[in-house]
Every structure is written in structure tokens, then in C-alpha cells.
Design an enzyme around this catalytic site. Structure first.
Site, PDB file in Angstrom:
ATOM      1  N   ARG A  61       0.851  -1.183   0.000  1.00 40.14           N
ATOM      2  CA  ARG A  61       0.000   0.000   0.000  1.00 40.14           C
ATOM      3  C   ARG A  61       0.893   1.241   0.000  1.00 40.14           C
ATOM      4  O   ARG A  61       1.931   1.262   0.646  1.00 40.14           O
ATOM      5  CB  ARG A  61      -0.866   0.025   1.266  1.00 40.14           C
ATOM      6  N   TYR A  80      -0.982  -3.589  -7.488  1.00 38.43           N
ATOM      7  CA  TYR A  80      -0.756  -4.446  -6.320  1.00 38.43           C
ATOM      8  C   TYR A  80      -1.844  -4.304  -5.252  1.00 38.43           C
ATOM      9  O   TYR A  80      -2.206  -3.193  -4.859  1.00 38.43           O
ATOM     10  CB  TYR A  80       0.594  -4.100  -5.664  1.00 38.43           C
ATOM     11  N   LYS A 125      -9.376  -2.451   0.974  1.00 40.33           N
ATOM     12  CA  LYS A 125      -9.334  -1.335   1.932  1.00 40.33           C
ATOM     13  C   LYS A 125     -10.076  -0.105   1.396  1.00 40.33           C
ATOM     14  O   LYS A 125     -10.709   0.625   2.159  1.00 40.33           O
ATOM     15  CB  LYS A 125      -7.887  -0.945   2.245  1.00 40.33           C
ATOM     16  N   HIS A 143     -11.671  -2.374  10.647  1.00 42.16           N
ATOM     17  CA  HIS A 143     -10.521  -3.224  10.301  1.00 42.16           C
ATOM     18  C   HIS A 143     -10.421  -4.315  11.361  1.00 42.16           C
ATOM     19  O   HIS A 143      -9.528  -4.304  12.207  1.00 42.16           O
ATOM     20  CB  HIS A 143      -9.270  -2.328  10.276  1.00 42.16           C
ATOM     21  N   SER A 156      -1.712  -4.314  10.868  1.00 42.67           N
ATOM     22  CA  SER A 156      -1.133  -5.370  10.033  1.00 42.67           C
ATOM     23  C   SER A 156       0.036  -6.034  10.760  1.00 42.67           C
ATOM     24  O   SER A 156       0.777  -5.383  11.486  1.00 42.67           O
ATOM     25  CB  SER A 156      -0.635  -4.781   8.717  1.00 42.67           C
ATOM     26  N   CYS A 184       0.088  -8.173  13.168  1.00 39.36           N
ATOM     27  CA  CYS A 184      -0.054  -8.412  14.609  1.00 39.36           C
ATOM     28  C   CYS A 184      -0.845  -9.685  14.886  1.00 39.36           C
ATOM     29  O   CYS A 184      -1.356  -9.885  15.984  1.00 39.36           O
ATOM     30  CB  CYS A 184      -0.735  -7.229  15.284  1.00 39.36           C
ATOM     31  N   ASP A 207     -10.143  -9.887   8.398  1.00 36.07           N
ATOM     32  CA  ASP A 207      -9.613  -8.553   8.138  1.00 36.07           C
ATOM     33  C   ASP A 207     -10.621  -7.428   8.327  1.00 36.07           C
ATOM     34  O   ASP A 207     -10.275  -6.371   8.812  1.00 36.07           O
ATOM     35  CB  ASP A 207      -9.050  -8.496   6.708  1.00 36.07           C
ATOM     36  N   ARG A 225       2.077 -12.148  -0.409  1.00 36.98           N
ATOM     37  CA  ARG A 225       0.694 -12.495  -0.050  1.00 36.98           C
ATOM     38  C   ARG A 225       0.219 -13.798  -0.666  1.00 36.98           C
ATOM     39  O   ARG A 225       0.719 -14.242  -1.689  1.00 36.98           O
ATOM     40  CB  ARG A 225      -0.246 -11.385  -0.555  1.00 36.98           C
TER      41      ARG A 225
END
Length: 603
Positions: free
Chosen positions: A68, A216, A225, A245, A267, A269, A292, A386
Site C-alpha cells: 500500500r 498491487y 481497503k 478493520h 497489520s 499483529c 480482516d 501475499r
């Protein structure tokens, strides 16, 4: 084109006039269409078939297009303050990027005219959430990237069923181009992108997303998102619900009683790991609703109900292993697109932390296409590589994961990666305090964005990169739920799996053992008196955490509240909120901050 609903047809015609594609293809989402696209991607060198698995593919991107791009992600509103709080003078705002409508139109007109020359423009009708659910929303994406089409087919419900229900209804308009009209200059890894001109813009008043230059992930899969958080959070504010989120999981205790929990972590975690956890506690069962994003709305009885608006997982590969997340590995064994992982010579994939020994003679090619061996300085897979896999393939998907009315949420968890000072788990005193806990979230930075190093960053509600409107107004929206009559508000907790001792070793084993924390949360939701009041919230009382069968846990250290640390924490959080949110900070949050300051000073 004739069979398109009028609003969609008009959007497609306008998009085609602007971008000038050679062809237009309206996606039906069928298996045969998908096979044709995958074959095309293979011929163009953008995808490689992985012979070791069933219908799995590998993409390698241009190394300039791997994450991102927060610095180039903007929200477009007439008034800056509708998008972001105005920070204190001399302070750089960190809560999103505003762009004026005039600058947006200029940026669009510099990039999009003729940007799809020689290419096919794909029209993707898609649903965020189960088709027909009252909690779902629809979108139409125009894109010149077949990789995006193949990925969106996994991540959303895409194709003809959506057009059938859309009719003249509202939909979010999503325009995307990789920004490389044909004929092409030389490409890196056959991956078209235009990093110098990348922009990801959201126009919430018009329910519109415009993305240019990146192929991407969240920059190009606009249902993710861009729609599910930035645009949806604004729709949620307007309509009185929450777009967050958050993972959603169902947890069943040995007596067969089931509860649902939503949890917000930044992200890297462990969101996906928790959502698909294999509990270490005997008799407990965890099932995944989503890993997510959660869309949550109160029903007529005042119960908060949540859906996962996505149809797939876009999970970080490095660190995923049999130990950390066996269910994710199982999910990604078929019908999966891997991006920027390493490749093995026997047609498989590889990444850091996979914990699987390579068979003798099998070699590894890194995500950069170079020979790689253990011990090399550079990682084999990009840290933000990913897997994009269908959610229905996960062996522990909850039986209600596609329920149109959503699942009932009993608890909300906030958390972050905090190496010191923050205990394993605590419960907020009440709703307002819980909102303050979410606003105070901090965590070590991750590879999912372009930040470097292990600095502790403020990440309120794990939403800092994803707010679709002013964070101060977002806090007011959360606080306002307390005032609405007849709502049963979930309890709010904070967890930290990542606290370390003085030697830098984790104090808590994490992964399946996190079920012990969920067990305590479950019992607190059930009304059990098993908590101790402290200055920061309710901690588990002595012996309340089930530690049977797990040795060597230093609970004193794990739950200690060092006064010096918490004094600094109060200062840091206060400074951040005052500087960043400034005049838009709700008074209730200031009251909570003062309350914490007073309690900590008396420790």
C-alpha cells in the site's frame, strides 16, 4: 452492454470514453472466464502455474509496486476538515491525506485519458458481503488488469449474480488502471505499473474510488481497503453502523456455548492467525468468519451483528507456518494466487518462517527471480508477500459466515505489538473508556506499508491508514452509540501477545495458547467476577487465567504495570491526540485521558 443496468452502463461508457480501451469485457465470474484469464496471464508472463498444487499461481511484481502507498492515498472532499482533523500549528497530520476536488480533477485528467489504449477494459460487478444481504453493498470496478480480475473473483462475490440483484440500486464506482497503455516500454517481471504517477483517490460524497499506477493488492483490488474501509466507514457514519478493520471469530466453550468476537489489530499483529486459531485449550473450538474486515450493524433487538464483506483472504505469507497457522496453509493449497513469495524447483512456494524443510535437491528462487539459499542476507520472499485464497476453502469457516443477517458480536478486542509495559489482556471500564482504549492503540510498524524500522506508531482502532473521514468525527460516531436507546453494546478488551522480558524473549507463547485469553474474555462476557480493577482497566484476577498445562509463564511480569512506562504512555497518547485531532477531539476522550492520568499518578 444492453443487459447492464442503466447506471452501470453509463459508468462503463464514461470510463471507456476517458480511458480509450481497445475492448470491453463484462465479467460474469464463471469458471470458464477465469480459466481464460489465467491462461492469458500465463501467456503474458504475469502468472506462473505452480505444478505442486491444484490451480495455484505465482505473480512477481515490479519491485517498485509491492505495498500500500499511504503517501499517495487521498480522500477528496470540498472541506479539508471533513477528511482530516486540522492538527496543531507546525505539526504534520498523520490521520489521512486530503485532496481538493480541483486538484483531484487535475490529477485525473493528467493520468486517465487514453490510459487503456490497446488494452481490454474489464467490467467487474461485485458484492461486498453475501449477495442480497441487508448488510451488503455493491460496487462496479473498471480495470485494465486481468490479474486484478482474477484476484477480485477470489476476494469478492463477482459477476452475473451481482448484476441480477443490482438493478437500479446504488453502487460504488471504482475506476482502476495500471497506467501503461500499449505498446509497452520494457517491463520488470512483465508487471505493468506506473509508480511515479500512482494515486489512490476516494470521493466519499460520490461513492467513488479512482486508482492509477499500481497493480498491487489494496491499491488495485478496490473492494478491499478502499471500499470496505475508507468508503464504507463514511457510508457507515451516514447510515448509523460501523465498518472496521477487524477479524470476526466464533468461539465455543467445552459446554457447547458459543460467542462471537471482533478484533482490531494493525497489520502483522496476528489477525489472520487469531481468526483461524487452533486452540491449545482442550474442548474449545474457534471458527473463522473473517480475518480482516467487519461490517457491523445493530438489529431491531439492539444486538450488534457483523458480516465479513470479503469472500477471500489476502494474507501475509511470511511467518505463516504449521505452527502459527495450519488452517491458513491448508486454505492456500488450491485455487490460490501467490504474489512475491519465493518459488521452489519442485513447483511449490517458500517464504521466511514457513518451517518446512526443503526436500533434498530442491532449490529456491527468490521473489526477485534470483537463486536463494538459507543464510542469504536478502529474504527469499518480500516481507509483504501475499496469498489470495477463497475463504470457503478454510477448514474452520464458521457455518454462519455467509449468514445474511450477520453474527452477534459479544466482545470487541483491540491490540497491538507492544514489547514493553502493556499487559497480556485487560478489559475497559465501560463503553467510553473502551473507545478511548481504541483511540490510544499503538504498535510496532509493519511491512504492509512503506514505513521502515520497528518504531512504535500510533494506530487508533487499527484504522489509521483507512479512515474515510475525520478521525475526530469517527470517535464521536463511536461514542454516540452509547446514547442510542435499546442497544446492547459489546464489552471492550485490549490484548498484547508481544510483551518481552529484559533479554528480548516473548513472555507469552501466543498462537494456540491465546485461547486462554479468549477463555477469560468469554467468561467476562458471561458475567463472571474474575477481574481486578487497576488504573488502566480490569485485569484477570489471581488464578482467573487458565494456565493448566502451560509451564514457565511469569504472570507477575506479564501483567505488571510499570508506573514510569504508563506515565510516558499517558503523555505520548495525550500529545498525539491533542496535536493530531486538536479541536475535533471529543470531550469524552479528554475526560478519559485525564482519568487515566489521575489513576496512573496514584500508582
Amino acid at each position: 452492454m444492453e443487459r447492464l443496468p442503466p447506471g452501470v452502463r453509463e459508468f462503463v461508457i464514461r470510463g471507456a470514453e476517458l480511458c480509450d480501451p481497445q475492448n470491453i469485457h463484462i465479467c460474469d465470474g464463471s469458471p470458464s472466464e477465469n480459466n481464460t484469464l489465467l491462461t492469458l496471464l500465463q501467456q503474458e508472463g504475469m502468472l506462473k502455474k505452480l505444478s505442486k498444487y491444484s490451480n495455484c499461481w505465482l505473480a512477481r511484481t515490479d519491485p517498485k509496486d509491492v505495498a500500500r502507498v499511504e503517501s499517495k492515498t487521498v480522500i477528496v472532499t470540498d472541506r479539508q476538515r471533513d477528511t482530516v482533523p486540522i492538527p496543531l500549528e507546525g505539526v504534520k497530520g498523520q490521520l489521512g491525506n486530503w485532496m481538493s476536488p480541483q486538484d483531484f480533477e487535475r490529477a485525473k485528467s493528467e493520468r486517465f485519458p487514453g490510459c487503456m489504449k490497446g488494452r481490454t477494459m474489464y467490467v467487474l460487478p461485485f458484492s461486498m458481503g453475501p449477495v442480497g444481504s441487508p448488510l451488503s453493498k455493491y460496487g462496479v470496478q473498471l480495470t485494465d488488469s486481468p490479474y486484478v480480475v482474477a484476484s477480485m473473483r477470489i476476494m469478492t462475490r463477482m459477476g452475473k449474480p451481482v448484476l441480477d440483484v443490482l438493478g437500479d440500486g446504488e453502487f460504488v464506482r471504482c475506476l482502476h488502471s495500471v497506467g501503461q497503455p500499449l505498446p509497452l516500454k520494457a517491463l520488470v517481471n512483465s508487471w505493468p505499473c506506473n509508480p511515479e504517477k500512482t494515486i489512490i483517490a476516494h470521493v466519499p460524497d460520490n461513492r467513488e474510488i479512482v486508482s492509477f499506477g499500481s497493480g498491487y493488492g489494496g491499491n488495485s483490488l478496490l473492494g478491499k481497503k478502499c471500499f470496505a474501509l475508507r468508503i464504507a466507514s463514511r457510508i457507515a457514519k451516514d447510515e448509523g453502523w460501523l465498518a472496521e478493520h477487524m477479524l470476526i471469530l466464533g468461539i465455543t466453550n467445552p459446554a457447547g456455548r458459543k460467542r462471537y468476537i471482533a478484533a482490531a489489530f494493525p497489520s502483522a499483529c496476528g489477525k489472520t492467525n487469531l481468526a483461524m486459531m487452533k486452540p491449545a485449550l482442550p474442548g474449545w473450538k474457534v471458527q473463522c468468519v473473517g480475518d480482516d474486515i467487519a461490517w457491523m450493524k445493530f438489529d431491531s433487538e439492539g444486538c450488534l451483528r457483523a458480516i465479513n464483506p470479503e469472500n477471500g483472504f489476502f494474507g501475509v505469507a511470511p511467518g505463516t507456518s504449521i505452527k502459527t497457522n495450519p488452517n491458513a496453509l491448508s486454505t492456500a493449497e488450491r485455487n490460490t494466487i501467490f504474489t512475491n513469495v519465493a518459488e521452489t524447483s519442485d513447483g511449490g512456494v517458500y517464504w521466511e518462517g514457513l518451517d518446512q524443510e526443503l526436500p533434498p535437491g530442491v532449490t529456491v528462487t527468490s521473489w526477485l527471480g534470483k537463486p536463494w539459499k538459507k543464510g542469504d542476507k536478502e529474504p527469499s520472499a518480500h516481507p509483504n508477500s501475499r496469498f489470495c485464497a477463497p475463504a470457503a476453502q478454510c477448514p474452520i469457516m464458521d457455518e454462519s459466515w455467509e449468514s445474511p443477517e450477520g453474527v452477534p458480536i459479544d466482545a470487541i478486542i483491540f491490540g497491538g505489538r507492544r514489547p514493553e509495559g502493556v499487559p497480556l489482556v485487560y478489559e475497559s471500564f465501560n463503553w467510553n473508556h473502551g473507545v478511548f482504549v481504541g483511540a490510544s492503540m499503538r504498535s510496532e510498524a509493519t511491512a504492509a506499508a512503506e514505513h521502515k524500522g520497528k518504531v512504535i506508531m500510533h494506530d487508533p482502532f487499527a484504522m489509521r491508514p483507512f479512515f474515510g473521514y475525520n478521525f475526530g468525527h469517527y470517535l464521536s460516531h463511536w461514542l454516540s452509540l452509547q446514547k442510542r436507546e435499546g442497544l446492547r453494546l459489546p464489552k471492550i478488551f485490549h490484548v498484547n501477545w508481544f510483551r518481552k522480558d529484559e533479554n528480548g524473549q516473548f513472555l507469552w507463547p501466543g498462537f494456540g495458547e491465546n485461547a486462554r485469553v479468549l477463555d477469560w474474555i468469554f467468561r467476562r462476557v458471561e458475567g463472571e467476577e474474575s477481574a481486578l480493577q487497576t488504573p488502566i482497566g480490569y485485569l484477570p484476577a489471581e488464578g482467573a487465567l487458565n494456565l493448566q498445562g502451560i509451564g514457565g509463564i511469569d504472570t507477575n511480569e506479564l501483567f505488571s504495570l510499570p508506573k514510569g512506562f504508563w506515565e510516558r504512555e499517558v503523555q505520548e497518547v495525550g500529545k498525539y491526540l491533542k496535536e493530531q485531532v486538536n479541536d475535533d477531539l471529543p470531550p469524552q476522550i479528554m475526560e478519559e485521558l485525564k482519568g487515566l492520568h489521575t489513576r496512573v499518578s496514584r500508582m
